[in-house]
Design an enzyme around this catalytic site. Sequence first.
Site, short mmCIF file in Angstrom:
data_model
loop_
_atom_site.label_atom_id
_atom_site.label_comp_id
_atom_site.label_asym_id
_atom_site.label_seq_id
_atom_site.Cartn_x
_atom_site.Cartn_y
_atom_site.Cartn_z
N HIS A 64 0.87 -1.18 0.00
CA HIS A 64 0.00 0.00 0.00
C HIS A 64 0.90 1.23 0.00
O HIS A 64 1.63 1.46 0.97
CB HIS A 64 -0.89 0.00 1.25
N ASP A 306 2.08 -7.18 2.34
CA ASP A 306 0.90 -6.39 2.74
C ASP A 306 1.36 -5.17 3.54
O ASP A 306 0.77 -4.83 4.58
CB ASP A 306 -0.12 -7.23 3.53
#
Length: 438
Positions: A64, A306
Amino acid sequence: MGLLLRDARVVDPASGRDTVACVLVQDGVLRALLPPGSEVPGVEASFDLRGLVVAPGLVDLHVHLRQPGQTHKEDINSGARAAARGGVTTVVCMANTNPPVDDPTVVAAIREWSRQASVRVHPVGAVTKGLEGRKLSPIASLAAAGVVALSDDGRWVQDAGLLRCALVAAKSFDLPILQHCEDVNLSAGGMMHEGEVSARLGLRGIPRSAEEAALARDLVLAEEVGAHLHVQHVSTSGAVRLIRQAKERGVAVTAEVTPHHLTLTDEAVEGFDTNFKVRPPLRTAEDVEALLEALRDGTVDCVATDHAPHAPWEKMVEFDRAPFGVVGLETLLGVVLTRLVHQQGWSLQEALRTVTCEPARVLGLPAGRLAEGGVADLVVFDPDAEWTVRPEEFASKARNTPFAGWHLRGKVLGTLVGGRWAYADEALLRRQLAGAVP
Ligand code: DOR
């Protein structure tokens, strides 16, 4: 001209190479792998890398970067710097930005901003408009704009009919769908793994079934459509079993596991430290064992971080109010080497596969391997150097690592992207024999 990395142990899982060699880099390309002791007159710089490893730059399929819209948490440049410090040369960035990547103009903007970044950035497009799960994003134009996959990461596409349509469309553009399998009807309000620890702490739990029921449905749909489903951050032994069975039936499914799910259990939440609050949640020792075994036997294809940065003040609140997510780019290689090689006895080849050629294969990215004439995206690391994780030294804007204070064995010393140093540790610069750093 160029750069010579002398007498390194060159490990390339894609080709099976594991030999001492000199690596000649010229014009951004890995020009040649030469015998140990080779001299190349006229190179701009050469480094004595005896005892160090040169491997393909790592590929992280789940990152992200938070740009646009949440750049107080991270932005493309800070995330890319964090990647480079972690030895990661290719990142795939998620679509849950603000606005989300549900329109080709957002893809174009991310690609434009990424031109300045120190590593290669590949955007993922949203499956549904606004990540709302109601109607599909313009998949054809997202594909034309250059997304490498589709995902509503962070949100499971609940509507089975809609996901089926998405799988059909994704298949026609040869794009995988990356699914965050979590049935929110089962996980709603949950903050950690549902079990003995959550009961003791009095925190609402997220049962394994939240992941497994969602995954089972998605596998049925992927099988029927014949589309590529990639399962993000697998966390339970039951999910491993479902993926294993689906692979045996020939379903086009791939899967990733995170470094934190390979190393930590729900007991870490006992101190109510929000740096252990993550979705899917940290599970039990039995799940960790199943994940390690699944990675080993190929049921789970690769490791992905992640990397989910949050501002320090966002995490510094009561456990139930904190956002989910942990960062992972800067600790990826250290955790993988410590856990898989030094603790589990895997070979360097076996461990590096999970973060180089395997993730590249999952998304069909031209990365994660060493080839003469191919791009010089490389990591230089010391497989035995011990270091302590100090979040305050991160290049990321975020500090929310679950590995703070951990002593890791295996340290990134330099990262080359397209033949240029995206990161160079002082210990590497001390090994420079002559010339300027290009
Ligand atoms: O913990 C998480 N954080 N899990 C997700 O799926 C999303 C992520 C985020 O975007 O912060």
